[in-house]
Design an enzyme around this catalytic site. Structure first.
Site, PDB file in Angstrom:
ATOM      1  N   MET A   2       0.874  -1.169   0.000  1.00 15.52           N
ATOM      2  CA  MET A   2       0.000   0.000   0.000  1.00 15.52           C
ATOM      3  C   MET A   2       0.914   1.223   0.000  1.00 15.52           C
ATOM      4  SD  MET A   2      -3.214   0.722   2.531  1.00 15.52           S
ATOM      5  CE  MET A   2      -2.268   0.452   4.025  1.00 15.52           C
ATOM      6  N   ARG A  15      -6.937  -2.050   9.395  1.00 16.66           N
ATOM      7  CA  ARG A  15      -7.006  -1.509  10.754  1.00 16.66           C
ATOM      8  C   ARG A  15      -7.544  -2.534  11.755  1.00 16.66           C
ATOM      9  NH1 ARG A  15      -8.813   4.687   9.077  1.00 16.66           N
ATOM     10  NH2 ARG A  15      -6.665   5.393   8.714  1.00 16.66           N
ATOM     11  N   TYR A  71       1.407   3.095  12.355  1.00 19.15           N
ATOM     12  CA  TYR A  71       1.013   2.847  10.966  1.00 19.15           C
ATOM     13  C   TYR A  71      -0.482   2.564  10.827  1.00 19.15           C
ATOM     14  CZ  TYR A  71       2.023  -2.238  11.887  1.00 19.15           C
ATOM     15  OH  TYR A  71       2.075  -3.522  12.362  1.00 19.15           O
ATOM     16  N   GLU A  72      -0.916   2.539   9.563  1.00 15.54           N
ATOM     17  CA  GLU A  72      -2.342   2.403   9.202  1.00 15.54           C
ATOM     18  C   GLU A  72      -3.191   3.513   9.817  1.00 15.54           C
ATOM     19  OE1 GLU A  72      -2.858   0.572   6.900  1.00 15.54           O
ATOM     20  OE2 GLU A  72      -1.193  -0.837   6.987  1.00 15.54           O
ATOM     21  N   GLY A  73      -2.629   4.693   9.901  1.00 15.50           N
ATOM     22  CA  GLY A  73      -3.293   5.818  10.544  1.00 15.50           C
ATOM     23  C   GLY A  73      -2.911   5.855  12.011  1.00 15.50           C
TER      24      GLY A  73
END
Length: 578
Positions: free
Chosen positions: A162, A290, A435-437
């Site tokens: 990603m 998430r 990570y991932e927001g």
């Protein structure tokens, strides 16, 4: 972590606490999935994790990945383990049969990846994005792209990345500069650089499918101008695409996972979804990721707890205090009998068990949202997933790091040295909060984007459903009412002070997490007996739940301050990675 040590607990939570088999059988794709089949799948998964993946944990950390002239070699044993992983069919557990998958419920895949992360977080980073890439391509790819790439991604034969972040653009994806120029044959030439790309280059698979956010020439500025492109390492004819790994990062943890700086030099790619709607397509991937990051938190905390618990039973130090009226031991006692250590271990157990119920229930609701025949049931399940996913990601990864640090404390100085493996878990766990927001982005996503967007109605409806699902005591009902009242107060105050929710978003998310955990423990109590469950239940009530009052007090104080401030404020720009 040893997965087999958790099998009985997880089976109990799935079958007795959550009644998962009856939920599966109400959904057409899983009508033939019963408790026996699920138990067999999990038994085999535990064997694979314990025999093939866990033994590589220390190897991956000590050897790390090797970079030379654009190529990356993973630690010894990683490639062989990955080849065995995909050839045994593990990546395809929850993929649709028509795509080459096994069509099993999402929660079984979730348990597998929880175990993988706990056993070897660095190795698990490689297949960690497969489920998200699969969903993204399945929903947004053209028929030609799906025919070429979907079966191999579903099987795990090819891995995926990603590619969002750029050096100047972290959470603010609207600043991205990577470009995509359409070609006459329908392809796109992609140019630009991305950083922090997990698995951007490696030797685990022959091809890597990059999903890249970039701008078309006519794109408007900001996040609404981003499109999503599929850019493979190797093109359909087998030739190498113009995708270059410039270097890998030297990191605090996850040494077994290459974190890459990637450069795209007019690389061939193809549009996924509609032009300028790349974020919407990418969020299909990110939202799936998430939930799995929350499960990573559980796996890492379980791994730390297993090490700390085993050490505490063996290590003897001093005489443990005893309740009045009981006979003192001659000592020294196992430190597992000392109250300070019992508090640490039981508190982490409370988070693990309650967190599992929440995460597994969310995975079950994902399938309900996709497959239930009743539209109302699908909508209720979708509301749960939208509201609870950012809570799981933030709260469980936060507890993974801080809880693992507490478990390290049980080992004392032995926890701080490499020999025992605890310090690696603490280092590896830290990145999951980023990570991932980031967890701050998750809190803003929950409160600003989701709760306040409808004036708090959806969150209040979810709280009401908790009460209807399982009985609570008076204190529990008081907490839910207080959270609902605070939600409405925030919604009202935000109309005149848009900055206010951003100040208290972290506290709000923690308060929601604690109420959800209280519901989870009410479900566990209703279906479980014996000290295995009563001890952590008591720990949750005594050591974890009181944080709720602290978080609400912080929010209320800020509400009072905002009410006294006559000058309206302007809300900050919303981070686009939420």
């Amino acid at each position: 972590m040893q997965a087999h040590q958790t099998l009985a607990d997880i089976q109990h939570l799935l079958t007795e606490v959550l009644q998962a088999p009856s939920q599966w059988q109400a959904l057409a794709p899983f009508a033939d999935t019963d408790g026996g089949l699920a138990a067999q799948v999990l038994e085999e998964a535990a064997k694979f994790v314990d025999s093939a993946i866990a033994p590589l944990q220390r190897t991956g950390d000590e050897e790390g990945c090797h970079f030379e002239a654009g190529s990356v070699t993973t630690p010894s044993g990683f490639r062989a383990a990955y080849q065995a992983f995909w050839q045994a069919g593990w990546p395809s557990l929850a993929c649709a049969p028509e795509d080459g998958g096994q069509g099993l419920p999402a929660v079984l895949e979730g348990v597998l990846f929880e175990w993988l992360a706990g056993a070897n977080h660095g190795w698990t980073m490689a297949p960690g994005l497969l489920h998200g890439a699969y969903e993204c391509l399945r929903h947004h790819g053209s028929d030609a792209l799906k025919a070429q790439y979907l079966p191999k991604i579903a099987r795990g034969e090819w891995l995926a990345t990603m590619c969002l972040t750029e050096a100047h653009a972290g959470s603010d994806l609207g600043l991205a500069r990577t470009r995509g120029v359409p070609q006459a044959d329908g392809s796109v030439r992609v140019s630009g650089s991305k950083i922090f790309i997990s698995g951007g280059e490696h030797d685990l698979t022959d091809n890597i499918v990059h999903l890249v956010l970039a701008r078309l020439p006519d794109a408007p500025a900001g996040p609404k101008g981003l499109s999503l492109f599929l850019v493979p390492k190797r093109l359909p004819g087998g030739e190498r695409n113009a995708v270059v790994c410039e270097r890998i990062e030297e990191k605090m943890g996850l040494h077994g996972s290459p974190t890459c700086v990637m450069r795209f030099d007019d690389a061939n790619g193809w549009l996924l979804g509609e032009p300028h709607k790349g974020l919407a397509a990418m969020f299909v991937m990110m939202n799936a990721a998430r939930l799995h990051v929350g499960l990573q938190g559980l796996g890492l905390l379980e791994a730390a707890w297993q090490k700390a618990s085993a050490y505490a039973l063996e290590r003897r130090q001093m005489r443990a205090p005893r309740p009045m009226g009981t006979t003192a031991s001659p000592g020294p006692d196992p430190i597992a009998e000392h109250p300070a250590m019992r508090r640490i271990l039981q508190t982490q157990r409370a988070w693990i068990d309650g967190g599992r119920v929440l995460a597994y229930h969310t995975a079950l609701q994902l399938d309900v949202a996709r497959h239930h025949p009743d539209a109302t049931e699908r909508a209720v399940a979708q509301r749960w997933c939208a509201l609870v996913t950012p809570v799981l990601k933030a709260a469980l990864t936060d507890q993974a790091f801080h809880g693992a640090s507490a478990c390290l404390q049980v080992l004392g100085g032995h926890g701080y040295v490499r020999e025992w493996g605890m310090e690696q878990i603490v280092r590896d766990a830290r990145v999951a909060m980023i990570y991932e927001g980031t967890n701050e982005i998750q809190a803003i996503d929950l409160l600003v984007r989701k709760v306040l967007a409808d004036g708090g109605q959806g969150l209040c409806a979810l709280l009401a459903s908790l009460r209807a699902d399982v009985p609570f005591d008076e204190a529990g009902n008081t907490r839910r009412n207080a959270l609902a009242d605070t939600t409405r107060a925030l919604a009202a105050a935000a109309t005149t002070d848009p900055e206010l929710p951003y100040w208290v978003a972290d506290d709000y998310l923690r308060a929601v997490a604690l109420v959800l955990l209280e519901w989870a423990w009410a479900r566990i109590r209703a279906a479980s007996q014996g000290p295995r469950w009563t001890d952590p239940a008591q720990a949750f009530t005594t050591w974890v739940l009181p944080e709720f009052d602290l978080r609400l007090a912080i929010i209320r104080q800020r509400l009072s301050t905002a009410a006294a401030d006559v000058h309206p404020r302007t809300a900050p720009a919303m981070a686009t990675a939420a």
